[in-house]
Design an enzyme around this catalytic site. Structure first.
Site, PDB file in Angstrom:
ATOM      1  CE1 TYR A 146      12.365  25.092  -4.140  1.00  0.00           C
ATOM      2  CE2 TYR A 146      11.676  25.423  -6.422  1.00  0.00           C
ATOM      3  CZ  TYR A 146      12.042  24.585  -5.383  1.00  0.00           C
ATOM      4  OH  TYR A 146      12.062  23.229  -5.582  1.00  0.00           O
ATOM      5  CD  GLU A 185      14.426  21.568   2.842  1.00  0.00           C
ATOM      6  OE1 GLU A 185      15.268  21.107   2.042  1.00  0.00           O
ATOM      7  OE2 GLU A 185      13.292  21.961   2.496  1.00  0.00           O
TER       8      GLU A 185
END
Length: 298
Positions: free
Chosen positions: A59, A160
């Site tokens: 992340y 994504e």
């Protein structure tokens, strides 16, 4: 790492996602050859092909990080003096170091994929953290991917789609297309469609023809040939909320009828579909949701 393969097999999955390192740390131990060989042999024994395994980036990675950060002053609560923190707070500013570390991380992660015999690697495109334009951020993301491609062969970077939350890039299909336009080797770039993110960005997948409309739009703007995977998540937020809040299948605002569309959409055939739903004490494990999704197929 090979135990992830056994777990995927145990719950009845035909595809799976995984992290190749700690998802919340810049540092990681190198992957030894013995562990990589064990992973590959376990995949072969369990019948998992590399095209159905989609590792996810940590992340912390932000290839869209601005070139220069701004150290914002803070007024000390007990005085009238101004304090400049020794490092930029991540939600306020970002420095060149984050981009370089993110780029180095991507190179390392693609190297791990290569070592493990994997061919796909999923990333969140990045964020401009409110400091640069969308156009400049997109160019930086593409530059980081092009550099990683030049260092590691064969592995495809999969972008994504995002939920349009804050300064993130990729919530609009046009942004994904623009990143792709800047990629030198277009045979090594693709997109993973996250259902929760798409719903939060304004694609009403709960509507009777919502999934078809989303894929038609994606095909027109990005191109269906770039669709490499799907992340299956219901949404805690309503359509267009811009919140990245995953919910268990059928328990959010997309609902079972929305996922019935997803599971019967022919343009999703032949690509990995990965669950990223939260832990639910009412479910034994992911096999419950996998079985539910299979039951929606007609």
């Amino acid at each position: 790492m090979w135990k992830a393969v056994l777990e995927a097999k145990r719950v009845g999955a035909r595809a799976f996602g995984m992290f190749l390192r700690s998802q919340r740390s810049w540092n990681s131990k190198s992957l030894d050859d013995e562990a990589a060989e064990k992973f590959q042999s376990t995949c072969q024994e369990c019948g998992f092909e590399s095209c159905y395994i989609l590792p996810h980036s940590p992340y912390l990675m932000n290839l869209g990080s601005p070139k220069e950060g701004t150290l914002l002053p803070f007024l000390l609560s007990d005085s009238k003096s101004v304090y400049f923190p020794p490092y930029p707070l991540p939600f306020i500013s970002c420095c060149l170091d984050v981009f370089l570390k993110s780029r180095a991380m991507l190179v390392e992660e693609l190297g791990r994929c290569k070592q493990l015999g994997l061919t796909l690697y999923n990333i969140h495109p990045g964020s401009r953290v409110g400091a640069i334009s969308v156009t400049e951020c997109i160019k930086r993301i593409a530059d980081g991917i092009n550099y990683a491609h030049s260092q590691v062969p064969d592995v495809t970077v999969v972008l994504e789609n995002m939920s349009c939350q804050g300064s993130t890039i990729g919530g609009h299909f046009e942004e994904l297309r623009e990143i792709i336009d800047h990629i030198t080797d277009k045979s090594r770039i693709g997109v993973c469609l996250d259902t929760c993110h798409a719903f939060a960005a304004g694609h009403n997948l709960a509507d009777e023809a919502g999934v078809k409309l989303m894929i038609d739009t994606f095909s027109k703007i990005v191109g269906i040939s770039y669709l490499k995977a799907v992340h299956l998540n219901d949404s805690k937020g309503e359509v267009g909320c811009h919140l990245d809040r995953h919910e268990n299948i059928g328990q959010g605002y997309i609902g079972l009828e929305g996922f019935r569309q997803v599971m019967n959409e022919p343009r999703f055939d032949g690509i990995p579909m990965i669950l990223e739903t939260p832990y639910n004490p009412d479910f034994e494990d992911y096999s419950t949701e996998i079985g539910l999704l299979y039951s929606l197929c007609s």
